[in-house]
Scaffold this motif. Structure first.
Motif, mmCIF file in Angstrom:
data_model
loop_
_atom_site.group_PDB
_atom_site.id
_atom_site.type_symbol
_atom_site.label_atom_id
_atom_site.label_comp_id
_atom_site.label_asym_id
_atom_site.label_seq_id
_atom_site.Cartn_x
_atom_site.Cartn_y
_atom_site.Cartn_z
ATOM 1 N N ASN A 36 11.686 57.635 90.027
ATOM 2 C CA ASN A 36 11.141 56.178 90.170
ATOM 3 C C ASN A 36 10.584 55.521 88.744
ATOM 4 O O ASN A 36 10.021 54.376 89.026
ATOM 5 C CB ASN A 36 9.823 56.212 91.190
ATOM 6 N N SER A 37 11.010 56.215 87.692
ATOM 7 C CA SER A 37 10.709 55.439 86.446
ATOM 8 C C SER A 37 12.149 55.045 86.167
ATOM 9 O O SER A 37 13.140 55.453 86.083
ATOM 10 C CB SER A 37 10.091 56.765 85.510
ATOM 11 N N LYS A 38 12.016 53.976 84.877
ATOM 12 C CA LYS A 38 12.800 53.433 84.334
ATOM 13 C C LYS A 38 13.223 53.906 82.705
ATOM 14 O O LYS A 38 12.033 54.246 82.250
ATOM 15 C CB LYS A 38 12.781 51.636 84.419
ATOM 16 N N LEU A 39 14.375 53.509 82.337
ATOM 17 C CA LEU A 39 14.304 53.889 80.868
ATOM 18 C C LEU A 39 14.831 52.615 80.434
ATOM 19 O O LEU A 39 15.864 51.946 80.627
ATOM 20 C CB LEU A 39 15.466 54.736 80.645
ATOM 21 N N ILE A 40 13.945 51.898 79.152
ATOM 22 C CA ILE A 40 14.042 50.912 78.472
ATOM 23 C C ILE A 40 14.518 51.151 76.986
ATOM 24 O O ILE A 40 13.991 51.905 76.215
ATOM 25 C CB ILE A 40 12.908 50.023 78.606
ATOM 26 N N LYS A 41 15.578 50.407 76.722
ATOM 27 C CA LYS A 41 16.184 50.451 75.425
ATOM 28 C C LYS A 41 15.571 49.069 74.784
ATOM 29 O O LYS A 41 16.071 48.131 75.269
ATOM 30 C CB LYS A 41 17.441 50.506 75.261
ATOM 31 N N THR A 42 15.030 49.215 73.543
ATOM 32 C CA THR A 42 14.395 47.998 72.790
ATOM 33 C C THR A 42 14.705 48.148 71.343
ATOM 34 O O THR A 42 14.986 49.127 70.938
ATOM 35 C CB THR A 42 13.153 47.491 73.245
ATOM 36 N N ARG A 43 14.150 47.121 70.528
ATOM 37 C CA ARG A 43 14.209 47.074 69.158
ATOM 38 C C ARG A 43 13.111 46.275 68.667
ATOM 39 O O ARG A 43 12.560 45.260 69.027
ATOM 40 C CB ARG A 43 15.682 46.958 68.584
ATOM 41 N N GLU A 44 12.925 46.300 67.340
ATOM 42 C CA GLU A 44 12.223 45.594 66.725
ATOM 43 C C GLU A 44 12.728 45.200 65.089
ATOM 44 O O GLU A 44 13.279 46.141 64.584
ATOM 45 C CB GLU A 44 10.748 45.992 66.200
#
Length: 212
Positions: A36-44
């Motif tokens: 029930n958890s998501k995986l998020i790909k992000t950046r700075e």
């Protein structure tokens, strides 16, 4: 349960994008993330909607309108404040996992060691913006400044990448110091891509395996 915050750091051309994409494909199949958890790909910079605009301001090559070193630093922290508030903290509180391309370590390395801005002042600003948030684990993909330049020889550089090898050597030196101080996982990025991926995956399994 609070989610996990994974950060990948390194100088330009170290292969972060490749390894982040590999990790993004592998983690859902690893057994580490609950269904029930998501995986998020992000950046700075650029992880939030406002951050995308800030990223353009920071990285755009424009000699007539380049920010001063202090302005550049504050823009990075404006981006990070928005990123933490709108993306990172809500996801972690929801039990989601995050893979982030760069975080506070890059600011220390590039603006502190690279630009020469006072390290202690950057750390104070970081404490204000990050609200005690720290990655659960940070990987440093390590290559030499010379290899970085070689890998990027056919790419049009952004404003930071255009600073040249002497600037990059200062950043590389900073990353080494920060990695030791903060107990990052350092991996040679000069080796085979699959070997790098395997090393990252093994480390995460050892650290986060819920069945241990």
């Amino acid at each position: 349960m609070k989610g996990k915050f994974i950060v990948i750091e390194g100088i330009d051309g170290c292969g972060k994008t490749t390894q982040i994409n590999e990790l993004y494909e592998w983690l859902p199949k690893s057994g580490l993330i609950k269904e029930n958890s998501k995986l998020i790909k992000t950046r700075e910079p650029g992880g939030s909607l406002l951050g995308k605009e800030i990223r353009e301001m920071i990285l755009k090559n424009n000699d007539e309108n380049s920010p001063s070193n202090l302005t550049e630093l504050l823009l990075y922290y404006a981006d990070r404040a928005e990123h933490i508030s709108k993306i990172i903290l809500p996801a972690l509180e929801n039990g989601d996992w995050i893979i982030c391309d760069r975080f506070s370590g890059s600011t220390l390395a590039y603006q502190g060691y690279g630009r020469g801005i006072n390290i202690n002042n950057i750390k104070k600003l970081d404490n204000i913006v990050c609200q005690n948030l720290q990655p659960d684990i940070t990987f440093l993909l390590e290559i030499s400044p010379e290899e970085s330049v070689l890998r990027r020889r056919n790419k049009v550089p952004d404003r930071i990448e255009s600073e040249g090898i002497n600037f990059l050597k200062k950043v590389d030196f900073g990353f080494k110091i920060i990695a030791e101080e903060q107990n990052w996982i350092v991996i040679s990025a000069s080796s085979d891509k699959q070997m790098i991926s395997d090393s990252i995956q093994k480390t995460l399994l050892n650290k986060f395996n819920l069945n241990k």
